[in-house]
Design an enzyme around this catalytic site. Structure first.
Site, short mmCIF file in Angstrom:
data_model
loop_
_atom_site.label_atom_id
_atom_site.label_comp_id
_atom_site.label_asym_id
_atom_site.label_seq_id
_atom_site.Cartn_x
_atom_site.Cartn_y
_atom_site.Cartn_z
N SER A 29 0.83 -1.11 0.07
CA SER A 29 0.11 0.00 0.00
C SER A 29 0.82 1.48 0.07
O SER A 29 2.09 1.08 0.38
CB SER A 29 -0.82 0.06 1.23
OG SER A 29 -1.54 1.17 1.36
N TYR A 48 -2.90 -1.10 10.08
CA TYR A 48 -2.65 -1.16 8.71
C TYR A 48 -1.32 -0.96 8.17
O TYR A 48 -0.52 -1.77 7.45
CB TYR A 48 -3.99 -0.79 8.08
CG TYR A 48 -3.88 -1.12 6.33
CD1 TYR A 48 -4.58 -2.18 6.05
CD2 TYR A 48 -3.46 -0.14 5.46
CE1 TYR A 48 -4.52 -2.43 4.40
CE2 TYR A 48 -3.34 -0.34 3.99
CZ TYR A 48 -4.13 -1.24 3.79
OH TYR A 48 -4.30 -1.72 2.34
N LYS A 66 1.56 -3.30 6.56
CA LYS A 66 1.89 -2.93 5.11
C LYS A 66 3.55 -2.61 5.07
O LYS A 66 4.27 -3.04 4.23
CB LYS A 66 1.19 -2.02 4.51
CG LYS A 66 -0.27 -2.26 4.23
CD LYS A 66 -0.19 -3.55 3.39
CE LYS A 66 -1.67 -3.93 2.97
NZ LYS A 66 -1.80 -5.23 2.31
#
Length: 274
Positions: free
Chosen positions: A156, A169, A173
């Site tokens: 991401s 998150y 990532k």
């Protein structure tokens, strides 16, 4: 201001003929777009993820009808290492080889770091990061035995920069990028590459639902939500399309990308150029 969401015409030659690809989290969105691109390029495909049985069957039939490629489905839960092992074994038992592994499965959680439920943190790390470790460790012996392979981790823009309220998150990532670099170094002399694709905002059914939710929450017109909320950090002010991600993944999976390894490659409209 209207925002145009383009539909690029991205054709792909059958540069993956004879290859077998496993794409996690591929029953919809980015993962399904990648699976479709691989199938169009000649690869047999194993798709994985949750969804209604009839919709998953439609996706499998669509892949076979549109591309002629063989495709099968695994319902493996990406939080369970034993199910991940069965999924990799299914690919090997069905097709006899595994050339391309795409780690795309992921979930998202928004909230201040001191308010993230412990179980949510654990789930995000398990699905977004640990599952990639398990698929890679299980796929590498087969790739080494057959003389090469391609590993593509879907990271991401938040693997490269921070954003408030995305602690779990972003941590997962960022971890994916670290894992990518280490695997690339460990396999550099084995004709195996490992790279991370780092998308910004991508147009998917989930993105459409999020727009509607944010428009209702903030009392803003749809176009304003797109530009000022979702695309606030993305300079080109448009979503990438799943076809773009699929085309790029197909290139990374091809012989033309043999010297690209250990890279974190943004498709983010300039987000990480700040």
């Amino acid at each position: 201001m209207n925002v145009t969401l383009p539909q690029p015409a991205l054709g792909t030659a059958r540069i993956l003929d004879g290859k077998v690809a496993l794409v996690t989290g591929s029953t919809s969105g980015i993962g399904l777009g990648i699976a479709r691109a691989f199938a169009s390029a000649g690869a047999s495909v194993v798709i994985n993820g949750f969804g209604k049985p009839e919709e998953i069957n439609d996706s499998l039939e669509g892949l076979q009808r549109e591309t002629g490629a063989k495709s099968i489905y695994s319902a493996a839960d990406m939080t369970k290492p034993d199910e991940i092992a069965r999924m990799v074994n299914l690919a090997l038992e069905t097709f006899g080889r595994l050339d391309i592994l795409v780690n795309n499965a992921g979930i998202f959680h928004v909230g201040p770091v001191d308010q993230v439920p412990v179980e949510k943190w654990d789930a995000v790390l398990a699905i977004n990061l640990s599952s990639a470790f398990h698929t890679i460790r299980l796929a590498l012996p087969a790739m080494r035995h057959q003389g090469g392979g391609r590993i593509i981790n879907i990271a991401s823009a938040l693997a490269l920069v921070g954003l408030p309220l995305t602690s779990a998150y972003a941590a997962a990532k960022h971890g994916i990028v670290g894992l990518t670099k280490v695997v690339a170094l460990e396999t550099a002399e084995q004709t195996i590459t490992c790279n991370a694709i780092c998308p910004g905002n991508v147009w998917t059914p989930l993105a459409e639902a999020h727009i509607a939710e944010q428009a209702k929450t903030h009392g803003l017109p749809r176009e304003e939500v797109i530009r000022k909320v979702l695309l606030a950090e993305q300079p080109n002010k448009r979503f990438a399309m799943v076809e773009e991600i699929g085309a790029f993944a197909t290139f990374l999976a091809s012989d033309a990308a043999a010297s690209i390894t250990g890279a974190a490659l943004p498709i983010d409209g300039g987000w990480t150029a700040h």
